[in-house]
Design a protein around this motif. Structure first.
Motif, PDB file in Angstrom:
ATOM      1  N   LEU A   1     -56.632 -31.641  18.302  1.00 15.51           N
ATOM      2  CA  LEU A   1     -55.704 -31.020  17.362  1.00 15.51           C
ATOM      3  C   LEU A   1     -56.135 -29.613  16.930  1.00 15.51           C
ATOM      4  CD1 LEU A   1     -53.060 -31.395  15.864  1.00 15.51           C
ATOM      5  CD2 LEU A   1     -54.355 -32.409  14.002  1.00 15.51           C
ATOM      6  N   PRO A   2     -57.390 -29.390  16.527  1.00 14.09           N
ATOM      7  CA  PRO A   2     -57.791 -28.016  16.174  1.00 14.09           C
ATOM      8  C   PRO A   2     -57.700 -27.048  17.348  1.00 14.09           C
ATOM      9  CG  PRO A   2     -59.379 -29.584  15.310  1.00 14.09           C
ATOM     10  CD  PRO A   2     -58.456 -30.346  16.209  1.00 14.09           C
ATOM     11  N   LEU A   3     -57.985 -27.525  18.541  1.00 13.43           N
ATOM     12  CA  LEU A   3     -57.880 -26.660  19.720  1.00 13.43           C
ATOM     13  C   LEU A   3     -56.436 -26.284  20.019  1.00 13.43           C
ATOM     14  CD1 LEU A   3     -60.486 -28.320  22.104  1.00 13.43           C
ATOM     15  CD2 LEU A   3     -60.683 -26.159  20.871  1.00 13.43           C
ATOM     16  N   ILE A   4     -55.524 -27.214  19.852  1.00 10.50           N
ATOM     17  CA  ILE A   4     -54.116 -26.929  20.087  1.00 10.50           C
ATOM     18  C   ILE A   4     -53.597 -25.937  19.049  1.00 10.50           C
ATOM     19  CG2 ILE A   4     -51.807 -27.951  20.052  1.00 10.50           C
ATOM     20  CD1 ILE A   4     -53.068 -30.475  21.275  1.00 10.50           C
ATOM     21  N   ILE A   5     -53.978 -26.132  17.803  1.00  9.22           N
ATOM     22  CA  ILE A   5     -53.559 -25.213  16.745  1.00  9.22           C
ATOM     23  C   ILE A   5     -54.137 -23.821  16.985  1.00  9.22           C
ATOM     24  CG2 ILE A   5     -53.788 -24.708  14.277  1.00  9.22           C
ATOM     25  CD1 ILE A   5     -53.594 -27.737  13.800  1.00  9.22           C
ATOM     26  N   ALA A   6     -55.392 -23.745  17.361  1.00 10.32           N
ATOM     27  CA  ALA A   6     -56.026 -22.458  17.645  1.00 10.32           C
ATOM     28  C   ALA A   6     -55.355 -21.772  18.834  1.00 10.32           C
ATOM     29  CB  ALA A   6     -57.509 -22.649  17.916  1.00 10.32           C
ATOM     30  N   ALA A   7     -54.998 -22.528  19.853  1.00 10.16           N
ATOM     31  CA  ALA A   7     -54.331 -21.951  21.020  1.00 10.16           C
ATOM     32  C   ALA A   7     -52.951 -21.412  20.659  1.00 10.16           C
ATOM     33  CB  ALA A   7     -54.217 -22.996  22.130  1.00 10.16           C
ATOM     34  N   LEU A   8     -52.216 -22.145  19.846  1.00  9.17           N
ATOM     35  CA  LEU A   8     -50.891 -21.681  19.422  1.00  9.17           C
ATOM     36  C   LEU A   8     -50.983 -20.420  18.565  1.00  9.17           C
ATOM     37  CD1 LEU A   8     -49.080 -25.034  18.589  1.00  9.17           C
ATOM     38  CD2 LEU A   8     -48.623 -23.495  20.494  1.00  9.17           C
ATOM     39  N   LEU A   9     -51.912 -20.404  17.635  1.00  9.10           N
ATOM     40  CA  LEU A   9     -52.082 -19.224  16.792  1.00  9.10           C
ATOM     41  C   LEU A   9     -52.527 -18.006  17.589  1.00  9.10           C
ATOM     42  CD1 LEU A   9     -53.716 -20.689  13.570  1.00  9.10           C
ATOM     43  CD2 LEU A   9     -51.439 -19.709  13.811  1.00  9.10           C
ATOM     44  N   SER A  10     -53.462 -18.198  18.493  1.00  9.76           N
ATOM     45  CA  SER A  10     -53.935 -17.062  19.286  1.00  9.76           C
ATOM     46  C   SER A  10     -52.848 -16.549  20.220  1.00  9.76           C
ATOM     47  CB  SER A  10     -55.197 -17.434  20.066  1.00  9.76           C
ATOM     48  OG  SER A  10     -54.914 -18.467  20.989  1.00  9.76           O
TER      49      SER A  10
END
Length: 63
Positions: free
Chosen positions: A4-13
């Motif tokens: 979940l944190p990786l997916i959120i970070a990927a979307l934000l970046s």
């Protein structure tokens, strides 16, 4: 749950990178067209002006 944190970070970046590229394209379009004294010609140019704080009032460019 670890993904979940990786997916959120990927979307934000991806969102930030897309916005950055749009501003760069808008700056290039404005510079190439030499039309800072006129209204913008597209969405990327309008975004670039909004981000950089450059806008047109009565045919005069303000920064």
């Amino acid at each position: 749950m670890n993904w979940l944190p990786l997916i959120i970070a990927a979307l934000l970046s991806t969102t930030v990178l897309t916005g950055y590229v749009m501003v760069l394209v808008g700056i290039r379009r404005e510079d190439k067209a030499l039309n800072l004294r006129r209204q913008t010609g597209g969405a990327s140019a309008a975004l670039a002006r909004k981000v950089t704080g450059c806008y047109v009032r009565d045919g005069v460019t303000w920064t």
